[in-house]
Design an enzyme around this catalytic site. Structure first.
Site, mmCIF file in Angstrom:
data_model
loop_
_atom_site.group_PDB
_atom_site.id
_atom_site.type_symbol
_atom_site.label_atom_id
_atom_site.label_comp_id
_atom_site.label_asym_id
_atom_site.label_seq_id
_atom_site.Cartn_x
_atom_site.Cartn_y
_atom_site.Cartn_z
ATOM 1 N N ARG A 151 -7.423 28.299 -0.131
ATOM 2 C CA ARG A 151 -8.545 28.163 -1.176
ATOM 3 C C ARG A 151 -9.081 29.554 -1.561
ATOM 4 O O ARG A 151 -9.403 29.583 -2.704
ATOM 5 C CB ARG A 151 -9.772 27.328 -0.326
ATOM 6 C CG ARG A 151 -9.301 25.805 -0.013
ATOM 7 C CD ARG A 151 -10.241 25.086 0.783
ATOM 8 N NE ARG A 151 -11.086 25.906 1.754
ATOM 9 C CZ ARG A 151 -10.486 25.683 3.115
ATOM 10 N NH1 ARG A 151 -9.600 24.715 3.209
ATOM 11 N NH2 ARG A 151 -11.061 26.392 4.130
ATOM 12 N N ILE A 152 -9.407 30.087 -0.482
ATOM 13 C CA ILE A 152 -10.136 31.326 -0.908
ATOM 14 C C ILE A 152 -9.136 32.660 -1.589
ATOM 15 O O ILE A 152 -9.455 33.253 -2.562
ATOM 16 C CB ILE A 152 -10.493 32.304 0.568
ATOM 17 C CG1 ILE A 152 -11.650 31.333 1.166
ATOM 18 C CG2 ILE A 152 -11.266 33.402 0.249
ATOM 19 C CD1 ILE A 152 -12.033 31.793 2.324
ATOM 20 N N ASP A 171 2.819 33.803 0.370
ATOM 21 C CA ASP A 171 2.612 32.703 0.962
ATOM 22 C C ASP A 171 3.807 31.759 1.218
ATOM 23 O O ASP A 171 3.996 31.073 0.317
ATOM 24 C CB ASP A 171 1.357 31.692 0.316
ATOM 25 C CG ASP A 171 0.789 30.837 1.312
ATOM 26 O OD1 ASP A 171 1.562 30.241 1.930
ATOM 27 O OD2 ASP A 171 -0.407 30.616 1.325
ATOM 28 N N CYS A 231 -11.340 40.476 4.562
ATOM 29 C CA CYS A 231 -12.551 39.521 4.680
ATOM 30 C C CYS A 231 -12.242 38.126 5.398
ATOM 31 O O CYS A 231 -12.582 37.199 5.355
ATOM 32 C CB CYS A 231 -13.277 39.336 3.417
ATOM 33 S SG CYS A 231 -14.160 40.470 2.670
ATOM 34 N N ARG A 233 -9.721 37.653 8.996
ATOM 35 C CA ARG A 233 -9.769 38.096 10.504
ATOM 36 C C ARG A 233 -9.743 39.494 10.902
ATOM 37 O O ARG A 233 -8.606 39.825 10.428
ATOM 38 C CB ARG A 233 -8.947 37.153 11.204
ATOM 39 C CG ARG A 233 -9.205 35.410 10.941
ATOM 40 C CD ARG A 233 -10.657 35.029 11.902
ATOM 41 N NE ARG A 233 -11.143 33.777 11.945
ATOM 42 C CZ ARG A 233 -11.873 33.231 11.101
ATOM 43 N NH1 ARG A 233 -12.415 33.993 10.151
ATOM 44 N NH2 ARG A 233 -12.228 31.871 10.973
ATOM 45 N N ASP A 257 -14.709 43.275 6.339
ATOM 46 C CA ASP A 257 -15.977 42.308 6.830
ATOM 47 C C ASP A 257 -15.878 41.650 8.236
ATOM 48 O O ASP A 257 -16.642 41.106 8.436
ATOM 49 C CB ASP A 257 -16.183 41.166 5.600
ATOM 50 C CG ASP A 257 -17.390 40.439 5.904
ATOM 51 O OD1 ASP A 257 -18.394 40.992 5.871
ATOM 52 O OD2 ASP A 257 -17.278 39.178 5.796
ATOM 53 N N GLU A 262 -16.524 41.642 17.484
ATOM 54 C CA GLU A 262 -17.964 41.596 16.761
ATOM 55 C C GLU A 262 -18.945 41.223 17.852
ATOM 56 O O GLU A 262 -18.861 40.270 18.563
ATOM 57 C CB GLU A 262 -17.572 40.428 15.657
ATOM 58 C CG GLU A 262 -16.606 40.604 14.629
ATOM 59 C CD GLU A 262 -16.407 39.842 13.482
ATOM 60 O OE1 GLU A 262 -17.395 38.804 13.499
ATOM 61 O OE2 GLU A 262 -15.823 40.009 12.556
ATOM 62 N N HIS A 281 -19.816 40.858 8.726
ATOM 63 C CA HIS A 281 -19.351 39.491 8.529
ATOM 64 C C HIS A 281 -20.053 38.726 7.418
ATOM 65 O O HIS A 281 -20.757 37.531 8.176
ATOM 66 C CB HIS A 281 -19.089 38.909 9.831
ATOM 67 C CG HIS A 281 -17.896 37.760 10.038
ATOM 68 N ND1 HIS A 281 -17.452 37.408 11.060
ATOM 69 C CD2 HIS A 281 -17.663 36.796 9.094
ATOM 70 C CE1 HIS A 281 -16.529 36.532 10.728
ATOM 71 N NE2 HIS A 281 -16.622 35.975 9.665
#
Length: 532
Positions: A151-152, A171, A231, A233, A257, A262, A281
């Site tokens: 999606r992203i 992919d 952005c 993992r 990000d 974290e 994040h």
């Protein structure tokens, strides 16, 4: 029905729940510890959380009325899904809420790297006026490598194309037709992206294959002065290797990000590196994303509690007891067939054809079995938050179509499940399975129409070989010399002295030197190790 809202959620989402007279909505004013939550969950039917509250086994066991946990966001790392499943609690998330916000942040990072916006602002804030130092580059005409086209990643690609960029996509589970529809040049080898991309953006989940994939070896293959955005993992990136690549100039700049740990430690070297742009994040941190997630979690919880609708569940969907008992053996067999084919098929498979024969054609509901096949097939892909509820929509997103057929044609076995994989209209691999003796004893008994007998668990070594005397002894001696035990073996051939299919169930994965020696034998080909 008491709904406990444990973390800050969009007021519109809370209001949506409060509108229902069937619900008593309790909104906690602050995050509570496990001990503080224990007395509050005793009569809760639903819990709404974000990432702060930990829904532990102890909490679930203390909540006998709990039926659903709704996570306003994508990841469910803070929910003990296994404990929830064991106690009949559905865990639902909101995977679509942050798609646009994360894609836009990724693209903002690309623009910031191209035009050095954060560094220029810092210079201006310090009272300087230094235009030469911050000369940038245009995105138009440059090549963007997108790692992961879910999606992203797909949304980022759309924006890059609008900016006049050439987009290379990696992919292995995205169909070629889907990539073409998006205007993306799909590549089958990561090295192609590394060699050609001026900018690389990461949109992959953390798996055994992706953890640490951006390391020193990867940076060495990249185009000089490449710019990197992550952005997704933090674990995908080896942080010390990135620092070394930045210091050497191989990587010109990076925008991050997400991080391995974290919050990012105060003394982390990333904080002081002039070529790194950092954000804490912020992927889902927009008003719109939070509102979408809040509304979506309210909708999925309401739907489940009021009508029994299951949407965005990350654990098993509901099946009545009678149907489940009939379907259950095929769920195991289907998942194993899917996982088996995924490790043998070439990239960019775009169609699966599933045949239910023998007694399998009489199953009252074949959809769960189809989902099990897809779950096994896509489990080897870089798919985020895959489960047997969302697996059909994820397959569609990847351009993978699924055909199901109940067949009354005569078959050799009482129960028959057969899966064929196609790419661009050509069948590339197929496998069929049945049960030996009882439904709890599945077997894979056909591979590309050749008979075999594979126990679908553990490590399986497959190879094609010339039917010659001594082949079995050669393989047994070689594996035994390296302490690899053979649990079972199956042999089949087309004609005497022709081609044979050899399948061995092993107790461990053969070491590299064994695989090299087998592959170097001129009479052996198509050597594959499959982990089931």
């Amino acid at each position: 029905m008491k709904i406990l809202v444990c973390d800050p959620v969009s007021p519109k989402g809370v209001a949506r729940l409060q509108q229902r007279p069937e619900f008593e909505v309790v909104v906690l004013a602050q995050r509570l510890s496990e001990a503080e939550l224990l007395p509050l969950v005793k009569d809760a039917v639903a819990m709404v959380v974000r990432s702060e509250t930990k829904v532990t086994r102890k909490l679930i066991e203390a909540a006998p009325k709990l039926r659903v946990v709704g996570r306003a966001g994508v990841g469910v790392d803070n929910v003990d899904v296994e404990a929830a499943t064991q106690h009949g609690v559905v865990v639902m998330n909101t995977p679509g809420g942050n798609t646009v916000s994360t894609a836009e942040l990724s693209f903002a990072m690309l623009l910031s790297l191209a035009r050095k916006v954060p560094q220029a602002h810092g210079s201006m804030a310090a009272g300087k006026w230094d235009r030469k130092q911050f000369q940038g580059t245009e995105l138009a005409g440059k090549t963007l490598g997108v790692l992961g086209l879910g999606r992203i990643g797909s949304e980022v690609a759309k924006r890059a194309i609008a900016f006049g960029m050439r987009v290379l996509g990696y992919d292995p589970f995205l169909a070629e037709a889907r990539a073409k529809a998006l205007g993306i040049q799909l590549v089958g080898d990561l090295d192609d992206v590394y060699r050609d991309a001026d900018f690389i953006t990461v949109h992959l989940p953390v798996t055994d294959q992706t953890r640490g994939m951006l390391n020193a070896a990867a940076f060495a293959k990249m185009k000089p002065k490449v710019c990197l955005v992550n952005c997704a993992r933090g674990e995908i990136l080896v942080e010390n290797d990135l620092l070394a690549a930045l210091d050497s100039g191989k990587v010109a700049a990076a925008a991050l990000d997400v991080y391995t740990a974290e919050p990012l430690p105060a003394e982390h070297p990333f904080r002081k590196h002039p070529a790194i742009t950092l954000t804490p994040h912020l992927g889902a941190s927009t008003r719109e994303a939070q509102e979408k997630c809040g509304l979506e979690v309210a909708e999925v919880i309401s739907g489940y509690l009021l009508t029994g609708e299951v949407r965005n569940a990350v654990n098993l969907p509901y099946l009545d007891a009678k149907t489940y008992e009939q379907v259950r053996p095929y769920l195991v067999l289907g998942e194993k067939l899917g996982r088996f084919l995924a490790q043998l098929a070439p990239p960019q498979v775009d169609r699966l054809h599933i045949t239910f024969g023998g007694k399998a054609q009489d199953l009252p509901n074949i959809d769960p079995v189809t989902r099990a096949v897809l779950l096994g097939f896509l489990s080897c892909a870089s798919v985020k938050d895959l489960n047997n509820v969302n697996v059909r929509s994820i397959a569609s997103t990847l351009g993978l179509t699924v055909e199901e057929k109940r067949s009354n044609e005569p078959v050799t076995f009482n129960e028959w499940l057969h899966v064929q994989a196609f790419r661009n209209g050509d069948k590339v691999i197929s496998a069929g399975g049945t049960f030996f003796g009882s439904p709890d004893n599945p077997r894979i008994v056909r591979v590309f129409s050749q008979p075999t007998e594979i126990v679908p668990f553990g490590v399986v070594l497959l190879l094609s070989n010339k039917d010659r005397p001594g082949m079995v002894g050669y393989l047994g001696t070689l594996l035994g010399r390296h302490k690899v035990n053979i649990a079972s073996m199956s042999l089949s051939r087309d004609t005497a002295g022709g081609q044979a299919l050899t399948v061995l169930n092993l107790d461990s994965v053969p070491p590299t030197e064994v695989m090299d020696e087998i592959q170097n034998d001129p009479d052996i080909s198509n050597v594959k190790v499959v982990k089931l």
